[in-house]
Design a protein around this motif. Structure first.
Motif, PDB file in Angstrom:
ATOM      1  N   LEU A 251      11.258  49.601  -6.521  1.00 20.74           N
ATOM      2  CA  LEU A 251      11.485  49.099  -7.879  1.00 20.74           C
ATOM      3  C   LEU A 251      12.338  47.845  -7.714  1.00 20.74           C
ATOM      4  O   LEU A 251      13.475  47.904  -7.244  1.00 20.74           O
ATOM      5  CB  LEU A 251      12.229  50.160  -8.706  1.00 20.74           C
ATOM      6  N   LEU A 252      11.794  46.694  -8.075  1.00 24.68           N
ATOM      7  CA  LEU A 252      12.457  45.422  -7.770  1.00 24.68           C
ATOM      8  C   LEU A 252      13.548  45.056  -8.765  1.00 24.68           C
ATOM      9  O   LEU A 252      14.391  44.210  -8.483  1.00 24.68           O
ATOM     10  CB  LEU A 252      11.426  44.290  -7.720  1.00 24.68           C
ATOM     11  N   GLY A 253      13.487  45.658  -9.931  1.00 20.77           N
ATOM     12  CA  GLY A 253      14.513  45.343 -10.917  1.00 20.77           C
ATOM     13  C   GLY A 253      14.163  45.939 -12.271  1.00 20.77           C
ATOM     14  O   GLY A 253      13.030  46.354 -12.509  1.00 20.77           O
ATOM     15  N   GLN A 254      15.189  45.993 -13.132  1.00 17.16           N
ATOM     16  CA  GLN A 254      15.008  46.465 -14.505  1.00 17.16           C
ATOM     17  C   GLN A 254      15.497  45.367 -15.440  1.00 17.16           C
ATOM     18  O   GLN A 254      16.613  44.862 -15.298  1.00 17.16           O
ATOM     19  CB  GLN A 254      15.820  47.739 -14.735  1.00 17.16           C
ATOM     20  N   ILE A 255      14.661  45.011 -16.380  1.00 18.64           N
ATOM     21  CA  ILE A 255      14.966  43.908 -17.286  1.00 18.64           C
ATOM     22  C   ILE A 255      15.178  44.474 -18.689  1.00 18.64           C
ATOM     23  O   ILE A 255      14.286  45.135 -19.234  1.00 18.64           O
ATOM     24  CB  ILE A 255      13.807  42.892 -17.298  1.00 18.64           C
ATOM     25  N   PRO A 256      16.346  44.249 -19.268  1.00 21.34           N
ATOM     26  CA  PRO A 256      16.585  44.781 -20.612  1.00 21.34           C
ATOM     27  C   PRO A 256      15.831  44.016 -21.695  1.00 21.34           C
ATOM     28  O   PRO A 256      15.336  42.913 -21.453  1.00 21.34           O
ATOM     29  CB  PRO A 256      18.102  44.614 -20.784  1.00 21.34           C
ATOM     30  N   LEU A 257      15.758  44.612 -22.857  1.00 26.99           N
ATOM     31  CA  LEU A 257      15.249  43.905 -24.038  1.00 26.99           C
ATOM     32  C   LEU A 257      16.344  42.984 -24.525  1.00 26.99           C
ATOM     33  O   LEU A 257      17.451  43.431 -24.822  1.00 26.99           O
ATOM     34  CB  LEU A 257      14.931  44.911 -25.145  1.00 26.99           C
ATOM     35  N   VAL A 258      16.046  41.697 -24.565  1.00 28.71           N
ATOM     36  CA  VAL A 258      17.064  40.719 -24.935  1.00 28.71           C
ATOM     37  C   VAL A 258      16.430  39.719 -25.906  1.00 28.71           C
ATOM     38  O   VAL A 258      15.430  39.087 -25.570  1.00 28.71           O
ATOM     39  CB  VAL A 258      17.558  39.956 -23.673  1.00 28.71           C
ATOM     40  N   PRO A 259      16.979  39.589 -27.096  1.00 32.32           N
ATOM     41  CA  PRO A 259      16.370  38.653 -28.049  1.00 32.32           C
ATOM     42  C   PRO A 259      16.243  37.236 -27.505  1.00 32.32           C
ATOM     43  O   PRO A 259      15.274  36.535 -27.805  1.00 32.32           O
ATOM     44  CB  PRO A 259      17.328  38.701 -29.249  1.00 32.32           C
ATOM     45  N   THR A 260      17.190  36.796 -26.676  1.00 30.65           N
ATOM     46  CA  THR A 260      17.093  35.425 -26.156  1.00 30.65           C
ATOM     47  C   THR A 260      15.896  35.262 -25.221  1.00 30.65           C
ATOM     48  O   THR A 260      15.369  34.162 -25.068  1.00 30.65           O
ATOM     49  CB  THR A 260      18.370  35.013 -25.392  1.00 30.65           C
ATOM     50  N   LEU A 261      15.476  36.358 -24.591  1.00 25.17           N
ATOM     51  CA  LEU A 261      14.304  36.265 -23.718  1.00 25.17           C
ATOM     52  C   LEU A 261      13.067  35.989 -24.565  1.00 25.17           C
ATOM     53  O   LEU A 261      12.250  35.117 -24.261  1.00 25.17           O
ATOM     54  CB  LEU A 261      14.134  37.557 -22.916  1.00 25.17           C
ATOM     55  N   ARG A 262      12.966  36.738 -25.671  1.00 25.66           N
ATOM     56  CA  ARG A 262      11.820  36.536 -26.566  1.00 25.66           C
ATOM     57  C   ARG A 262      11.846  35.124 -27.149  1.00 25.66           C
ATOM     58  O   ARG A 262      10.850  34.400 -27.140  1.00 25.66           O
ATOM     59  CB  ARG A 262      11.839  37.585 -27.682  1.00 25.66           C
ATOM     60  N   ALA A 263      13.016  34.726 -27.619  1.00 26.48           N
ATOM     61  CA  ALA A 263      13.130  33.391 -28.220  1.00 26.48           C
ATOM     62  C   ALA A 263      12.845  32.307 -27.176  1.00 26.48           C
ATOM     63  O   ALA A 263      12.137  31.328 -27.446  1.00 26.48           O
ATOM     64  CB  ALA A 263      14.527  33.207 -28.810  1.00 26.48           C
ATOM     65  N   GLY A 264      13.376  32.500 -25.980  1.00 26.10           N
ATOM     66  CA  GLY A 264      13.162  31.516 -24.917  1.00 26.10           C
ATOM     67  C   GLY A 264      11.695  31.399 -24.538  1.00 26.10           C
ATOM     68  O   GLY A 264      11.209  30.313 -24.216  1.00 26.10           O
ATOM     69  N   SER A 265      10.977  32.534 -24.605  1.00 20.26           N
ATOM     70  CA  SER A 265       9.540  32.502 -24.322  1.00 20.26           C
ATOM     71  C   SER A 265       8.794  31.748 -25.407  1.00 20.26           C
ATOM     72  O   SER A 265       7.799  31.084 -25.152  1.00 20.26           O
ATOM     73  CB  SER A 265       8.970  33.932 -24.242  1.00 20.26           C
ATOM     74  N   ASP A 266       9.270  31.882 -26.619  1.00 18.59           N
ATOM     75  CA  ASP A 266       8.589  31.221 -27.741  1.00 18.59           C
ATOM     76  C   ASP A 266       8.828  29.722 -27.756  1.00 18.59           C
ATOM     77  O   ASP A 266       7.975  28.959 -28.212  1.00 18.59           O
ATOM     78  CB  ASP A 266       9.060  31.811 -29.081  1.00 18.59           C
TER      79      ASP A 266
END
Ligand SMILES: Nc1ncnc2c1ncn2[C@@H]1O[C@H](COP(=O)(O)OP(=O)(O)OP(=O)(O)O)[C@@H](O)[C@H]1O
Ligand SMILES: [Mg+2]
Length: 307
Positions: A251-266
């Motif tokens: 398991l290489l890593g666990q990524i949390p749910l982060v609003p900035t990730l969604r916004a940054g993707s958009d």
């Protein structure tokens, strides 16, 4: 659909509706599909002594964050000083240009496409040739040819890493790419839902079918940290490690749910661009693990093979 004959180079006819040079007439597409991949233009990354590590980012089901992981892992690998390229192989649901924040189309020099870049990552995508609201309908042979052109008609040089964002599911794209790039490594993205049992089977089945090695699992959407500082495991827990165990890979890593990730993707600001944030540091660590811990052994050094 137009009746143009097969164009050698992508992108040149952008002003006439650029999709048309990929949607070549079906006859020529079918012919090329019947060729073995190496009968056409050689796929640069499959040749001996090429240093590029090709990472296919896949999942058993859609919407788990493959494209977000591809984008941010690419940026994180670039931040580590690597030359990184991304192919958006999701020709139906392309998302990489927007996530990376690339607005310029590729340029053309001597019949080769020069991929645009952002955040140190070069990329090619159907998104540069089709409008976002324009449906792209592909038959298998056309898809195969388009993927081949992404590999052979683009001046990639020899990046350290080539990440390929796969569409959801286990279909033609993975089969074509596995044929073109038999040495590629597959990373599987999943959510923590323990219902990963069937996902595990599908992902493993695909890898087995296309004879690629799964190198690791990345769990996405692992938890959400509320204003109270508590971690909430909205999608359950354990799916990533269960899948990794099932496939016999780390398991290489666990990524949390982060609003900035969604916004940054958009809006084209991938969170991995700033490793000083918590989420940025998580991608930095996954990039380190991929680069160092998963560094391929001698299998790739075909020049050492004694025939
Ligand atoms: N860790 C996260 N935190 C917040 N939002 C996320 C996270 N991961 C993904 N998302 C969001 O979830 C949505 C789906 O993510 P993404 O497009 O990366 O998934 P995908 O697996 O590539 O989807 P598809 O199967 O349709 O290609 C996007 O809006 C993305 O911004
Ligand atoms: Mg996607």
């Amino acid at each position: 659909m137009n009746s143009h004959t097969n164009k050698k180079c992508l992108g040149i006819q952008k002003n006439r509706g650029a999709v048309e040079f990929l949607l070549m007439n079906e006859e020529s597409a079918t012919e090329s599909h019947q060729e073995r991949p190496h009968d056409g233009a050689p796929v640069p990354f499959s040749e001996a002594n090429v240093k590029t590590r090709v990472l296919l980012v896949a999942s058993g089901k859609g919407g788990v964050g493959k494209s977000s992981v591809t984008t941010n892992l690419a940026v994180a690998l670039s931040k580590r000083g690597n030359d990184v390229a991304v192919i958006d192989a999701d020709v139906w649901g392309f998302s990489i240009p927007r996530m990376l924040g690339i607005t310029e189309p590729p340029t053309v020099i001597d019949d080769m496409l020069i991929p645009p870049s952002a955040h140190g990552v070069r990329s090619i995508s159907m998104g540069f040739f089709a409008e976002e609201d324009q449906p792209v309908i592909w038959r298998g042979p056309m898809l195969h040819k388009a993927l081949n052109q992404f590999l052979t008609d683009v001046a990639w040089d020899e990046p350290d890493f080539l990440l390929i964002d796969l569409p959801p599911g286990t279909g033609d794209t993975a089969i074509s790419l596995a044929g073109f790039l038999p040495d590629s490594e597959m990373l599987i993205v999943t959510t923590p839902q323990i219902a990963a049992q069937s996902v595990a089977q599908r992902a493993a089945f695909m890898a087995e079918k296309v004879e690629l090695e799964v190198k690791g699992v990345i769990e996405n959407m692992s938890w959400f940290t509320g204003d109270d500082g508590q971690r909430y495991e909205l999608f359950g827990e354990g799916g990533g490690s269960a899948l990794a165990e099932k496939l016999g890979v780390p398991l290489l890593g666990q990524i949390p749910l982060v609003p900035t990730l969604r916004a940054g993707s958009d809006n084209g600001n991938p969170v991995a661009a700033d490793p000083s944030t918590e989420i940025g540091s998580i991608f930095a660590e996954i990039a380190r693990v991929v680069e160092e811990d998963l560094k391929p052994s001698k299998r790739r050094h075909r020049e050492l093979k004694i025939n």
